[in-house]
Design a protein around this motif. Structure first.
Motif, PDB file in Angstrom:
ATOM      1  N   LEU A 183       1.151  -1.221   0.109  1.00  0.00           N
ATOM      2  CA  LEU A 183      -0.244   0.028  -0.194  1.00  0.00           C
ATOM      3  C   LEU A 183       1.160   1.011  -0.007  1.00  0.00           C
ATOM      4  O   LEU A 183       0.431   2.057  -0.493  1.00  0.00           O
ATOM      5  CB  LEU A 183      -0.764   0.009   0.964  1.00  0.00           C
ATOM      6  N   ALA A 184       2.287   1.441   0.839  1.00  0.00           N
ATOM      7  CA  ALA A 184       2.743   2.070   0.972  1.00  0.00           C
ATOM      8  C   ALA A 184       3.693   2.870  -0.666  1.00  0.00           C
ATOM      9  O   ALA A 184       3.365   4.026  -1.103  1.00  0.00           O
ATOM     10  CB  ALA A 184       3.957   2.012   1.352  1.00  0.00           C
ATOM     11  N   CYS A 185       3.502   1.767  -1.294  1.00  0.00           N
ATOM     12  CA  CYS A 185       4.895   2.166  -2.791  1.00  0.00           C
ATOM     13  C   CYS A 185       3.250   2.431  -3.558  1.00  0.00           C
ATOM     14  O   CYS A 185       3.501   3.584  -3.945  1.00  0.00           O
ATOM     15  CB  CYS A 185       4.721   0.547  -2.939  1.00  0.00           C
ATOM     16  N   ALA A 186       2.076   1.694  -3.621  1.00  0.00           N
ATOM     17  CA  ALA A 186       0.422   2.171  -4.325  1.00  0.00           C
ATOM     18  C   ALA A 186       0.813   3.758  -3.704  1.00  0.00           C
ATOM     19  O   ALA A 186       0.315   4.117  -5.013  1.00  0.00           O
ATOM     20  CB  ALA A 186       0.049   1.559  -3.773  1.00  0.00           C
ATOM     21  N   VAL A 187       1.223   4.185  -2.800  1.00  0.00           N
ATOM     22  CA  VAL A 187       0.457   5.594  -2.980  1.00  0.00           C
ATOM     23  C   VAL A 187       1.890   6.266  -3.117  1.00  0.00           C
ATOM     24  O   VAL A 187       1.290   8.019  -4.115  1.00  0.00           O
ATOM     25  CB  VAL A 187       0.590   6.066  -0.842  1.00  0.00           C
ATOM     26  N   PHE A 188       2.822   6.444  -3.406  1.00  0.00           N
ATOM     27  CA  PHE A 188       2.916   6.779  -3.901  1.00  0.00           C
ATOM     28  C   PHE A 188       3.849   7.127  -5.401  1.00  0.00           C
ATOM     29  O   PHE A 188       4.191   7.802  -5.918  1.00  0.00           O
ATOM     30  CB  PHE A 188       4.817   6.926  -3.722  1.00  0.00           C
ATOM     31  N   VAL A 189       3.727   5.780  -5.834  1.00  0.00           N
ATOM     32  CA  VAL A 189       3.563   5.720  -7.096  1.00  0.00           C
ATOM     33  C   VAL A 189       2.104   6.368  -7.857  1.00  0.00           C
ATOM     34  O   VAL A 189       2.309   7.171  -8.340  1.00  0.00           O
ATOM     35  CB  VAL A 189       2.779   4.171  -7.925  1.00  0.00           C
ATOM     36  N   LEU A 248       2.871  25.316   1.517  1.00  0.00           N
ATOM     37  CA  LEU A 248       3.359  24.855   2.592  1.00  0.00           C
ATOM     38  C   LEU A 248       3.224  23.352   2.196  1.00  0.00           C
ATOM     39  O   LEU A 248       3.594  22.687   2.476  1.00  0.00           O
ATOM     40  CB  LEU A 248       2.216  25.609   3.807  1.00  0.00           C
ATOM     41  N   SER A 249       1.794  23.498   1.023  1.00  0.00           N
ATOM     42  CA  SER A 249       1.606  22.533   0.913  1.00  0.00           C
ATOM     43  C   SER A 249       2.159  22.118  -0.288  1.00  0.00           C
ATOM     44  O   SER A 249       2.360  20.594  -0.306  1.00  0.00           O
ATOM     45  CB  SER A 249      -0.110  22.285   0.530  1.00  0.00           C
ATOM     46  N   THR A 250       2.496  22.607  -1.365  1.00  0.00           N
ATOM     47  CA  THR A 250       2.645  22.366  -2.704  1.00  0.00           C
ATOM     48  C   THR A 250       4.398  21.943  -2.604  1.00  0.00           C
ATOM     49  O   THR A 250       4.797  21.118  -2.672  1.00  0.00           O
ATOM     50  CB  THR A 250       2.649  23.362  -3.602  1.00  0.00           C
ATOM     51  N   ASN A 251       5.308  22.740  -2.056  1.00  0.00           N
ATOM     52  CA  ASN A 251       6.554  22.713  -1.584  1.00  0.00           C
ATOM     53  C   ASN A 251       7.258  22.329  -0.604  1.00  0.00           C
ATOM     54  O   ASN A 251       8.260  21.045  -0.769  1.00  0.00           O
ATOM     55  CB  ASN A 251       7.608  24.317  -1.802  1.00  0.00           C
ATOM     56  N   LEU A 252       6.464  22.463   0.833  1.00  0.00           N
ATOM     57  CA  LEU A 252       6.947  21.521   2.090  1.00  0.00           C
ATOM     58  C   LEU A 252       6.928  20.095   2.130  1.00  0.00           C
ATOM     59  O   LEU A 252       7.012  19.291   2.677  1.00  0.00           O
ATOM     60  CB  LEU A 252       6.886  22.146   3.472  1.00  0.00           C
ATOM     61  N   ALA A 253       5.238  20.269   2.317  1.00  0.00           N
ATOM     62  CA  ALA A 253       4.615  18.712   2.445  1.00  0.00           C
ATOM     63  C   ALA A 253       5.244  17.757   1.235  1.00  0.00           C
ATOM     64  O   ALA A 253       5.776  15.982   2.256  1.00  0.00           O
ATOM     65  CB  ALA A 253       3.081  19.237   2.311  1.00  0.00           C
ATOM     66  N   PRO A 254       5.286  17.727  -0.049  1.00  0.00           N
ATOM     67  CA  PRO A 254       6.146  16.076  -0.424  1.00  0.00           C
ATOM     68  C   PRO A 254       7.096  15.639  -0.019  1.00  0.00           C
ATOM     69  O   PRO A 254       7.338  14.794  -0.038  1.00  0.00           O
ATOM     70  CB  PRO A 254       5.549  16.885  -2.259  1.00  0.00           C
ATOM     71  N   PRO A 255       8.195  16.949   0.403  1.00  0.00           N
ATOM     72  CA  PRO A 255       9.848  16.102   0.755  1.00  0.00           C
ATOM     73  C   PRO A 255       9.491  15.471   2.595  1.00  0.00           C
ATOM     74  O   PRO A 255      10.179  14.957   1.998  1.00  0.00           O
ATOM     75  CB  PRO A 255      10.348  17.317   0.656  1.00  0.00           C
ATOM     76  N   VAL A 256       8.589  16.591   3.263  1.00  0.00           N
ATOM     77  CA  VAL A 256       7.887  15.868   3.825  1.00  0.00           C
ATOM     78  C   VAL A 256       8.069  14.910   4.252  1.00  0.00           C
ATOM     79  O   VAL A 256       8.459  13.401   4.834  1.00  0.00           O
ATOM     80  CB  VAL A 256       7.614  16.612   5.240  1.00  0.00           C
ATOM     81  N   ALA A 257       6.887  14.235   3.025  1.00  0.00           N
ATOM     82  CA  ALA A 257       6.147  13.063   3.150  1.00  0.00           C
ATOM     83  C   ALA A 257       7.049  11.698   2.749  1.00  0.00           C
ATOM     84  O   ALA A 257       7.148  11.069   3.283  1.00  0.00           O
ATOM     85  CB  ALA A 257       5.045  13.080   1.933  1.00  0.00           C
ATOM     86  N   ALA A 258       7.929  12.853   1.796  1.00  0.00           N
ATOM     87  CA  ALA A 258       8.763  11.446   0.835  1.00  0.00           C
ATOM     88  C   ALA A 258      10.290  10.901   2.132  1.00  0.00           C
ATOM     89  O   ALA A 258      10.530   9.745   1.991  1.00  0.00           O
ATOM     90  CB  ALA A 258       9.634  11.970   0.102  1.00  0.00           C
ATOM     91  N   LEU A 259      10.627  11.947   2.664  1.00  0.00           N
ATOM     92  CA  LEU A 259      11.410  12.026   4.058  1.00  0.00           C
ATOM     93  C   LEU A 259      11.150  10.967   5.147  1.00  0.00           C
ATOM     94  O   LEU A 259      11.454   9.212   5.541  1.00  0.00           O
ATOM     95  CB  LEU A 259      11.654  12.518   4.596  1.00  0.00           C
ATOM     96  N   SER A 260       9.537  10.605   5.882  1.00  0.00           N
ATOM     97  CA  SER A 260       8.787  10.058   6.133  1.00  0.00           C
ATOM     98  C   SER A 260       8.266   8.406   5.795  1.00  0.00           C
ATOM     99  O   SER A 260       8.578   7.744   6.576  1.00  0.00           O
ATOM    100  CB  SER A 260       7.009  10.794   6.207  1.00  0.00           C
ATOM    101  N   ALA A 261       8.065   8.271   4.166  1.00  0.00           N
ATOM    102  CA  ALA A 261       8.363   7.572   3.948  1.00  0.00           C
ATOM    103  C   ALA A 261       9.471   6.208   3.816  1.00  0.00           C
ATOM    104  O   ALA A 261       9.309   5.130   4.089  1.00  0.00           O
ATOM    105  CB  ALA A 261       7.481   7.061   2.289  1.00  0.00           C
ATOM    106  N   ILE A 262      10.918   7.126   3.464  1.00  0.00           N
ATOM    107  CA  ILE A 262      11.995   6.601   3.428  1.00  0.00           C
ATOM    108  C   ILE A 262      12.671   6.074   5.263  1.00  0.00           C
ATOM    109  O   ILE A 262      13.016   4.764   5.613  1.00  0.00           O
ATOM    110  CB  ILE A 262      13.286   7.276   3.426  1.00  0.00           C
ATOM    111  N   LEU A 263      12.187   6.712   6.306  1.00  0.00           N
ATOM    112  CA  LEU A 263      11.792   6.296   7.262  1.00  0.00           C
ATOM    113  C   LEU A 263      11.558   4.872   8.105  1.00  0.00           C
ATOM    114  O   LEU A 263      11.903   4.371   8.444  1.00  0.00           O
ATOM    115  CB  LEU A 263      12.060   7.381   8.357  1.00  0.00           C
ATOM    116  N   ILE A 264      10.115   5.266   7.073  1.00  0.00           N
ATOM    117  CA  ILE A 264       9.620   4.162   7.735  1.00  0.00           C
ATOM    118  C   ILE A 264       9.871   2.769   7.199  1.00  0.00           C
ATOM    119  O   ILE A 264       9.918   2.204   7.364  1.00  0.00           O
ATOM    120  CB  ILE A 264       7.737   4.373   7.089  1.00  0.00           C
TER     121      ILE A 264
END
Length: 409
Positions: free
Chosen positions: A55-61, A231-247
């Motif tokens: 599911l996590a892979c599907a979210v980012f795809v 905040l939504s367009t430029n900050l949120a996506p890299p935060v989500a990406a870093l979160s996924a990498i840590l998880i």
């Protein structure tokens, strides 16, 4: 720092993390876990881990702008990727909660409270997914938005409620999951690799909460007539990406870390047996045949077996009186009892090898002393052979001739 204050969106865009990076890391985690999941398919915990990573892979795809555009064109419905992506995110949140509840309590804990919590998670997050699609069908969102849909439609009826619903559902799941994980980290007796994996998972879910916070701030700013879309367009996506990498790394680390740790222990044990193995080769005149594709575990087993097989016929040449004197000499030199026993055994084996070399082979070998303890302590004996100066000192105190068989590491 000045550039961040003057143009935060431009500054942050330079640090954009492609969604394909966390997708690759999550896929690697799934591939590492997959053999175990297939082998132990009946284990519901492993199935839950596999489903969560999938599911996590599907979210980012599917949340990648190019994929969003492709899904919209394929269906012919502008922005239909919105409820689809929101549903994947919501399903991922529910899977996280179910996994942590099962993982934390263990499969043996099927108490009424645990079953009730799992049913609550399934029913609530299934209801959220249904509500997301109903709200999208009721909303009017004709203009395709690939990167800023959340803020662009933040004030549109029904889309406003849909955006708020998925963010709140995501935030609640991350908050509960994060709290469960950090409570678990403080539990006594955890394996070190599991503890570090949990810490990375906890950090990943904390970043998810930051993602929700900046998204909500941007949406609420739109409601107030302000523009904080960056905040939504430029900050949120890299935060989500870093979160996924840590998880992803949090899931990988306990498995990969334990695997590497076990491999290192096997290789270290194999290397530590080298001095005693070479001494046994001196005694027998041959060694272990080389096998090109032997695994580290097989090489260790073959070396241990060879050493024990050579030690057994050497037993009749071992002088037990010398062993006792050598043990006392080692203690007298200040060595602790465990180290003294290893040094005494090494001295006895060296003497037995010398005696065997000087004594003609008898057609009917006499029985030797009991070597059970010696066969169980070959690692300690081999380590003792790495210190020829200590062995020479013990032999001298035990009144053993100075000559000895050369030992090379």
């Amino acid at each position: 720092m000045i550039r961040l204050a003057l143009n935060p969106s431009g500054f942050l865009s330079e640090f954009y993390i492609s969604f394909w990076i966390p997708t690759a890391v999550l896929t690697a985690a799934l591939v590492i876990k997959l053999p175990t999941i297939i082998r132990l398919w009946r284990d519901p915990l492993l199935r839950a881990v596999g489903g969560l990573l999938l599911l996590a892979c599907a979210v980012f795809v599917f949340c990648t702008p190019s994929t969003i555009a492709w899904v919209n064109r394929l269906t012919g419905v502008p922005n239909i990727s919105a409820p689809w992506c929101y549903s994947l995110i919501t399903a991922f949140c529910g899977s996280c909660l179910l996994l942590i509840i099962t993982w934390r309590n263990g499969l043996s804990d099927r108490s009424a409270a645990t079953r009730r919590a799992m049913r609550w998670v399934i029913s609530v997050y299934s209801g959220v997914i249904v509500a997301l699609w109903v709200l999208f069908l009721l909303a009017d969102a004709p203009e395709e938005r690939l990167r800023d849909l959340d803020t662009h439609y933040a004030t549109t009826p029904f889309m406003r409620e849909e955006i708020l619903l998925y963010l709140v559902a995501h935030a609640v799941a991350c908050l509960i999951t994060s709290r469960l994980i950090w409570n678990w980290v403080r539990t006594e007796g955890l394996d070190a690799w599991l503890r570090w994996g949990l810490k990375l998972l906890g950090a990943g879910y904390v970043l998810n909460l930051i993602f929700d916070a900046v998204k909500l701030i941007a949406v609420v700013a739109r409601w107030a007539g302000q523009d904080l879309d960056w905040l939504s367009t430029n900050l949120a996506p890299p935060v989500a990406a870093l979160s996924a990498i840590l998880i992803a790394v949090g899931f990988i680390l306990p498995h990969a870390g334990q695997y590497l740790h076990d491999r290192w222990r096997v290789r270290l044990a194999h290397r530590e047996l080298r001095p005693l193995y070479q001494l046994m080769r001196t005694a027998s005149g041959e060694g272990v045949p080389f096998v090109l594709r032997a695994t580290p575990e097989l090489r260790l087993t073959r070396r241990e077996t060879f050493i024990r097989d050579v030690l057994l016929p050497l037993a009749r040449h071992i002088d037990t009186g010398l062993g006792r004197r050598a043990y006392g000499a080692a203690l007298g030199l200040g060595h602790p009892p465990e180290r003294a026993r290893a040094l005494a055994a090494a001295v006895s084996i060296l003497d037995a090898v010398e005696t065997k070399a000087r004594t003609p082979e008898s057609p009917e070998p006499a029985a030797g002393p009991d070597t059970t303890n010696l066969l169980q302590e070959i690692g300690a004996v081999s380590r003792a052979l790495r210190r020829p100066d200590d062995i020479a000192a013990v032999r001298a105190r035990a009144a053993v001739p100075a000559e000895s068989v050369a030992v090379h590491d």
